[in-house]
Design a protein around this motif. Structure first.
Motif, PDB file in Angstrom:
ATOM      1  N   LEU A   1       0.811  -1.221   0.000  1.00  0.00           N
ATOM      2  CA  LEU A   1       0.000   0.000   0.000  1.00  0.00           C
ATOM      3  C   LEU A   1       0.843   1.269   0.000  1.00  0.00           C
ATOM      4  O   LEU A   1       0.331   2.340  -0.325  1.00  0.00           O
ATOM      5  CB  LEU A   1      -0.926   0.011   1.221  1.00  0.00           C
ATOM      6  CG  LEU A   1      -2.126  -0.933   1.176  1.00  0.00           C
ATOM      7  CD1 LEU A   1      -2.874  -0.895   2.500  1.00  0.00           C
ATOM      8  CD2 LEU A   1      -3.058  -0.565   0.029  1.00  0.00           C
ATOM      9  N   GLN A   2       2.110   1.166   0.396  1.00  0.00           N
ATOM     10  CA  GLN A   2       2.934   2.376   0.512  1.00  0.00           C
ATOM     11  C   GLN A   2       3.096   3.081  -0.819  1.00  0.00           C
ATOM     12  O   GLN A   2       2.887   4.294  -0.923  1.00  0.00           O
ATOM     13  CB  GLN A   2       4.304   2.018   1.107  1.00  0.00           C
ATOM     14  CG  GLN A   2       4.234   1.500   2.525  1.00  0.00           C
ATOM     15  CD  GLN A   2       5.621   1.186   3.074  1.00  0.00           C
ATOM     16  OE1 GLN A   2       6.618   1.649   2.556  1.00  0.00           O
ATOM     17  NE2 GLN A   2       5.666   0.389   4.130  1.00  0.00           N
ATOM     18  N   VAL A   3       3.461   2.322  -1.830  1.00  0.00           N
ATOM     19  CA  VAL A   3       3.662   2.935  -3.156  1.00  0.00           C
ATOM     20  C   VAL A   3       2.347   3.438  -3.745  1.00  0.00           C
ATOM     21  O   VAL A   3       2.275   4.573  -4.234  1.00  0.00           O
ATOM     22  CB  VAL A   3       4.351   1.940  -4.106  1.00  0.00           C
ATOM     23  CG1 VAL A   3       4.380   2.503  -5.528  1.00  0.00           C
ATOM     24  CG2 VAL A   3       5.774   1.648  -3.627  1.00  0.00           C
ATOM     25  N   PRO A   4       1.250   2.655  -3.702  1.00  0.00           N
ATOM     26  CA  PRO A   4      -0.013   3.148  -4.256  1.00  0.00           C
ATOM     27  C   PRO A   4      -0.530   4.421  -3.588  1.00  0.00           C
ATOM     28  O   PRO A   4      -0.982   5.338  -4.278  1.00  0.00           O
ATOM     29  CB  PRO A   4      -0.973   1.972  -4.033  1.00  0.00           C
ATOM     30  CG  PRO A   4      -0.104   0.770  -4.007  1.00  0.00           C
ATOM     31  CD  PRO A   4       1.153   1.215  -3.344  1.00  0.00           C
ATOM     32  N   VAL A   5      -0.472   4.477  -2.257  1.00  0.00           N
ATOM     33  CA  VAL A   5      -1.020   5.662  -1.591  1.00  0.00           C
ATOM     34  C   VAL A   5      -0.165   6.893  -1.878  1.00  0.00           C
ATOM     35  O   VAL A   5      -0.672   8.007  -2.033  1.00  0.00           O
ATOM     36  CB  VAL A   5      -1.167   5.424  -0.067  1.00  0.00           C
ATOM     37  CG1 VAL A   5       0.176   5.523   0.655  1.00  0.00           C
ATOM     38  CG2 VAL A   5      -2.144   6.446   0.523  1.00  0.00           C
ATOM     39  N   THR A   6       1.144   6.698  -1.997  1.00  0.00           N
ATOM     40  CA  THR A   6       2.017   7.818  -2.357  1.00  0.00           C
ATOM     41  C   THR A   6       1.716   8.312  -3.764  1.00  0.00           C
ATOM     42  O   THR A   6       1.655   9.525  -4.018  1.00  0.00           O
ATOM     43  CB  THR A   6       3.498   7.395  -2.253  1.00  0.00           C
ATOM     44  OG1 THR A   6       3.767   6.931  -0.933  1.00  0.00           O
ATOM     45  CG2 THR A   6       4.412   8.576  -2.564  1.00  0.00           C
ATOM     46  N   ALA A   7       1.499   7.365  -4.698  1.00  0.00           N
ATOM     47  CA  ALA A   7       1.173   7.741  -6.077  1.00  0.00           C
ATOM     48  C   ALA A   7      -0.171   8.460  -6.143  1.00  0.00           C
ATOM     49  O   ALA A   7      -0.334   9.455  -6.869  1.00  0.00           O
ATOM     50  CB  ALA A   7       1.140   6.490  -6.957  1.00  0.00           C
ATOM     51  N   LEU A   8      -1.143   7.956  -5.383  1.00  0.00           N
ATOM     52  CA  LEU A   8      -2.472   8.574  -5.377  1.00  0.00           C
ATOM     53  C   LEU A   8      -2.408  10.011  -4.856  1.00  0.00           C
ATOM     54  O   LEU A   8      -3.035  10.913  -5.426  1.00  0.00           O
ATOM     55  CB  LEU A   8      -3.418   7.740  -4.509  1.00  0.00           C
ATOM     56  CG  LEU A   8      -4.887   8.174  -4.519  1.00  0.00           C
ATOM     57  CD1 LEU A   8      -5.537   7.785  -5.834  1.00  0.00           C
ATOM     58  CD2 LEU A   8      -5.638   7.560  -3.342  1.00  0.00           C
ATOM     59  N   CYS A   9      -1.663  10.219  -3.779  1.00  0.00           N
ATOM     60  CA  CYS A   9      -1.555  11.555  -3.189  1.00  0.00           C
ATOM     61  C   CYS A   9      -0.791  12.506  -4.119  1.00  0.00           C
ATOM     62  O   CYS A   9      -1.105  13.695  -4.185  1.00  0.00           O
ATOM     63  CB  CYS A   9      -0.875  11.478  -1.828  1.00  0.00           C
ATOM     64  SG  CYS A   9      -1.848  10.591  -0.594  1.00  0.00           S
ATOM     65  N   LEU A  10       0.205  11.987  -4.810  1.00  0.00           N
ATOM     66  CA  LEU A  10       0.928  12.797  -5.788  1.00  0.00           C
ATOM     67  C   LEU A  10      -0.012  13.263  -6.895  1.00  0.00           C
ATOM     68  O   LEU A  10      -0.004  14.432  -7.291  1.00  0.00           O
ATOM     69  CB  LEU A  10       2.087  11.996  -6.377  1.00  0.00           C
ATOM     70  CG  LEU A  10       2.823  12.601  -7.583  1.00  0.00           C
ATOM     71  CD1 LEU A  10       3.442  13.948  -7.221  1.00  0.00           C
ATOM     72  CD2 LEU A  10       3.885  11.640  -8.093  1.00  0.00           C
ATOM     73  N   LEU A  11      -0.838  12.337  -7.380  1.00  0.00           N
ATOM     74  CA  LEU A  11      -1.801  12.673  -8.431  1.00  0.00           C
ATOM     75  C   LEU A  11      -2.785  13.737  -7.940  1.00  0.00           C
ATOM     76  O   LEU A  11      -3.102  14.692  -8.663  1.00  0.00           O
ATOM     77  CB  LEU A  11      -2.553  11.415  -8.861  1.00  0.00           C
ATOM     78  CG  LEU A  11      -3.415  11.534 -10.116  1.00  0.00           C
ATOM     79  CD1 LEU A  11      -2.546  11.659 -11.355  1.00  0.00           C
ATOM     80  CD2 LEU A  11      -4.344  10.325 -10.244  1.00  0.00           C
ATOM     81  N   ALA A  12      -3.245  13.569  -6.699  1.00  0.00           N
ATOM     82  CA  ALA A  12      -4.206  14.527  -6.136  1.00  0.00           C
ATOM     83  C   ALA A  12      -3.592  15.917  -6.007  1.00  0.00           C
ATOM     84  O   ALA A  12      -4.213  16.917  -6.366  1.00  0.00           O
ATOM     85  CB  ALA A  12      -4.688  14.034  -4.773  1.00  0.00           C
ATOM     86  N   ALA A  13      -2.363  15.976  -5.489  1.00  0.00           N
ATOM     87  CA  ALA A  13      -1.704  17.273  -5.300  1.00  0.00           C
ATOM     88  C   ALA A  13      -1.425  17.961  -6.631  1.00  0.00           C
ATOM     89  O   ALA A  13      -1.643  19.174  -6.784  1.00  0.00           O
ATOM     90  CB  ALA A  13      -0.395  17.079  -4.523  1.00  0.00           C
ATOM     91  N   GLU A  14      -0.970  17.186  -7.597  1.00  0.00           N
ATOM     92  CA  GLU A  14      -0.722  17.749  -8.928  1.00  0.00           C
ATOM     93  C   GLU A  14      -2.010  18.335  -9.504  1.00  0.00           C
ATOM     94  O   GLU A  14      -2.013  19.427 -10.091  1.00  0.00           O
ATOM     95  CB  GLU A  14      -0.177  16.654  -9.845  1.00  0.00           C
ATOM     96  CG  GLU A  14      -0.036  17.059 -11.309  1.00  0.00           C
ATOM     97  CD  GLU A  14       1.210  17.884 -11.594  1.00  0.00           C
ATOM     98  OE1 GLU A  14       1.339  18.379 -12.721  1.00  0.00           O
ATOM     99  OE2 GLU A  14       2.048  18.022 -10.688  1.00  0.00           O
TER     100      GLU A  14
END
Length: 796
Positions: free
Chosen positions: A245-258
């Protein structure tokens, strides 16, 4: 005239659904007599299209009409264009009104084509139906002419209640959950969007099934969204969080912030590639409906609701990330924490305000632990510390803070209900984070509710605020409430109160109670423009006599008058008064109060700093002060007499004082017309028992003829470290005399400020020689200093 209809409302309330219903109605022939053709244009999708003509744009979306498009466009009066999600257009602010195109066969960027359609430069007879969020209404208003606005409210209260009753199997649970959402005004407002109702119901239903009380979770939007997110990925008891879950949640949050920073809510494969994330990373969140695949745009993704995207964008800042590879951050269009919280950025991008609220809410230790337990990610200590040290920017947390001027007109009535719980969430950090020590609330309107919430957190034992600035806030009652909260606050050491509340006697009484309290540890107090009238100082004098912690008192710009100072001096002469620094700048004082001040200087041997700047003391006042300063019992080291109407006669009195055994080491006589009175000061500087280390003569009408005596004094003086001659016209000859003196004597002088003729080669050469021969000397030329250091310098 062609009709332009604008459907506006918050995210997720059904604007797109209603717009598409028009398409359905048209296909069912309800409007066939009015419109021959209807075209749906999604701004989300059009962002991903390259340059093309308007005819090509329509042909690509409706290939069956490719051959018929030119003929259709020639009958624009029978066309309905639905432009969905205007706020999604990726285009610089106000750029749409500058680049226009009237030819539907000409190749242009898609935003230019849409802007031309809206401005009616292209197909001016067509009918337009536009959907947008309130934050983009101002930009839209610059384009469309005489639009007809319709506000879409989404789920009304009865609709929300019906949704809860349908979602829960038991009516009692449904009503309990509904009442909890209703008790949080901001959450209830968001509930106008069906997606938010689903999130709330899903979260509370899970808690109720586990026998947990959902009430604490519903207190803030941050806690509810976090609990919803974590509850979707809860590990079995005793097991560790899944590392997957670490990589997916980081990717999701990056997408949201962008997306928040670029004001985008739909992303395609090109976006993912640029950000360095994989589609497979999103599978866990697609399965849980947190992220959704685009219905009308293949290979595109969007979040279930804007508020969820804002929440995940805040998580982006909170989660500890591995060191990015070179070039990673360059691909991201994401600002730092300080930029996120800046007023300028939030006005341009209203979503940043909500991200900021979520970010402060996530500082809560319990919530941080919930994140780490669920996703195995560490909360960033660096970002946490940065937030704790960040000053509360003026206006950042207004209860009626609006997203834009036009948005204010649309949503003002709902704003209070939205912001108060967010403010509650933010204020919780004052009692939950022991490292938060500084608070600055300036230029702000604080309602009674928001002040009450802030005060509740301040009064808690776990609140460790040390330095507080309250400046120019309204209403004036807020000052009283905050002072009441500070009574007995042992950690508070520095307090600044500034504003137009000088007639508020109750405020002064509360300050007195604070100073008299046995737990008071206040050391620095500034009351700028906060108090006046001599009769109000009776209680203040008593309080200062009782208090043993206060060391610095700044009453700048308070209308004390001479009578008020006389009362204050009574306190200063009290044997238990521990004040060391006192500023009475611009307090409307005259010579009449100087006798009391003089006697105080003799009795009070703790006072080392006195600022009397910007008062009409005159030479008569200087004479009285010098009488007290001449006593060996006087321990005053710094005296500020800036702009006090002192002339040559006053300088003669000061010179006599300095030649005696005076304790003065710092003297500021700036902005006094002393002129030739400098000669007397120079005579004092030549004496070995003159203790001056700092002499301020900024703007004192000193002429070149005075420089000979000053040069002589600099050669013989062995103590002066700083000499300020700024804003005096010394002329070339005067400057040359001073520089020659400095070349002859490698004395104690460390800083010299003066106005220099930079066009003179001779002066520049001599200046270089002086610096070479005396490297420890700093010469500041043409210094435009207009302020002094305050005795109440809180932050050094």
């Amino acid at each position: 005239m062609p009709l332009t209809v604008v459907l506006h409302g918050p995210a997720g309330v059904g604007k797109t659904t209603l717009a598409k219903k028009w398409m359905v109605d048209w296909t069912q022939d309800n409007h066939a007599k009015t419109f021959n053709s209807t075209f749906y244009l999604s701004c989300k999708e059009l962002n991903h299209k390259g340059e093309c003509s308007f005819a090509d744009l329509l042909s690509k979306n409706w290939p069956d009409l490719q051959d018929a498009v030119p003929e259709i466009l020639t009958q624009a009066q029978k066309i309905l264009f639905i432009i969905d999600g205007f706020e999604e257009l990726r285009v610089p602010s106000e750029a749409l009104i500058h680049d226009m195109c009237c030819d539907w066969q000409k190749q242009k960027p898609v935003p230019v084509l849409l802007g031309s359609l809206l401005k009616r430069k292209m197909l001016p007879k067509a009918t337009l139906l536009i959907t947008t969020r309130p934050g983009a209404l101002r930009e839209l208003g610059l384009l469309v002419e005489q639009p007809f606005f319709i506000e879409i409210e989404g789920f009304l209260e009865l609709d929300r209640k019906a949704y809860f009753l349908k979602h829960f199997e038991e009516e009692a649970q449904a009503l309990r959950a509904f009442d909890l959402m209703k008790s949080n005004a901001a959450l209830f407002h968001l509930g106008s969007a069906p997606a938010v109702c689903w999130i709330v119901c899903t979260c509370m239903k899970l808690q109720m099934e586990k026998g947990e009380d959902p009430a604490p979770t519903c207190q803030t939007i941050t806690s509810l969204f976090l609990h919803f997110l974590c509850s979707q990925f809860t590990s079995p008891p005793g097991s560790c969080p899944g590392p997957f879950l670490q990589v997916p949640v980081t990717a999701l949050c990056l997408l949201a912030a962008e997306g928040i920073w670029t004001q985008t809510s739909m992303f395609d494969g090109e976006d993912l590639e640029r950000l360095g994330v994989k589609e497979s990373d999103f599978h866990p969140f697609l399965d849980k409906n947190i992220l959704q695949k685009g219905k009308d745009c293949e290979g595109c993704y969007s979040f279930i609701h804007l508020s969820v995207q804002q929440f995940l964008a805040a998580l982006f800042y909170v989660l500890e990330r591995e060191e990015e590879e070179d070039g990673d951050s360059c691909r991201w269009d994401i600002g730092g924490v300080q930029k996120l919280l800046s007023k300028e950025e939030r006005l341009k991008n209203p979503s940043l305000t909500h991200v900021g609220y979520f970010l402060f809410g996530l500082l809560n230790e319990k919530r941080a632990g919930e994140l780490e337990t669920t996703f195995g990610c560490q909360v960033s200590r660096k970002v946490k510390q940065e937030l704790l040290e960040f000053r509360v920017e003026k206006g950042i947390f207004l209860e009626n803070d609006t997203e834009s001027e036009l948005d204010a007109q649309v949503e003002r009535s709902q704003c209070d209900h939205r912001s108060l719980p967010l403010w509650t969430d933010l204020c919780s950090v004052f009692s939950s984070n022991k490292n938060l020590s500084f608070l600055d609330v300036s230029q702000s309107f604080l309602s009674h509710s928001s002040v009450r919430i802030l005060c509740e957190q301040i009064t808690r034992v776990t609140c460790h605020l040390q330095k507080v600035v309250i400046k120019n806030i309204s209403p004036s009652d807020a000052y009283r409430d905050l002072c009441l909260a500070f009574i007995g606050k042992k950690t508070l050491t520095h307090l600044i109160l500034e504003g137009d509340v000088h007639t508020d006697k109750m405020l002064l009484l509360l300050l007195c109670e604070m100073l008299k309290h046995s737990r008071c540890n206040l050391q620095y107090l500034r009351l700028g423009s906060c108090c006046d009238a001599a009769q109000k100082w009776d209680d203040s004098s008593l309080a200062l006599g009782i208090n043993q912690s206060l060391r610095c008192l700044d009453l700048t710009a308070s209308e004390l008058l001479d009578e008020g100072v006389k009362l204050l001096c009574t306190t200063l002469r009290h044997p238990k008064c521990f004040l060391q620094k006192l500023s009475l700048e611009n307090c409307h004082l005259t010579e009449a109060c100087c006798k009391e001040l003089s006697s105080t200087l003799i009795v009070n041997q703790r006072l080392t700093y006195l600022c009397l700047a910007n008062n009409k003391l005159g030479d008569g006042g200087v004479k009285l002060l010098c009488e007290g300063l001449s006593y060996p019992e006087c321990q005053l080291q710094t005296l500020v007499l800036w702009h006090c109407n002192i002339t040559r006669r006053g300088c003669k009195l000061i010179s006599k004082l300095l030649q005696g055994d005076s304790s003065l080491t710092n003297l500021d006589l700036g902005l006094n017309p002393i002129a030739t009175g400098l000669w007397f000061l120079c005579e004092a500087l030549k004496k070995p028992n003159c203790n001056l280390k700092y002499l301020g003569l900024w703007g004192c009408s000193i002429t070149p003829s005075c420089c000979q005596g000053l040069a002589s004094a600099l050669i013989s003086n062995q103590r002066l470290e700083t000499l300020d001659l700024g804003q005096n016209v010394l002329g070339k000859n005067g400057i040359m005399m001073l520089f020659e003196a400095l070349k002859q004597n490698d004395g104690p002088l460390k800083t010299l400020r003066l106005k220099v003729d930079e066009s003179s080669v001779e002066v520049q050469k001599l200046l270089k020689d002086v610096k070479d021969s005396n490297p420890k000397l700093t010469i500041e030329c043409n210094n435009a200093r207009t302020t002094r250091s305050s005795c109440c310098d809180f932050f050094s």
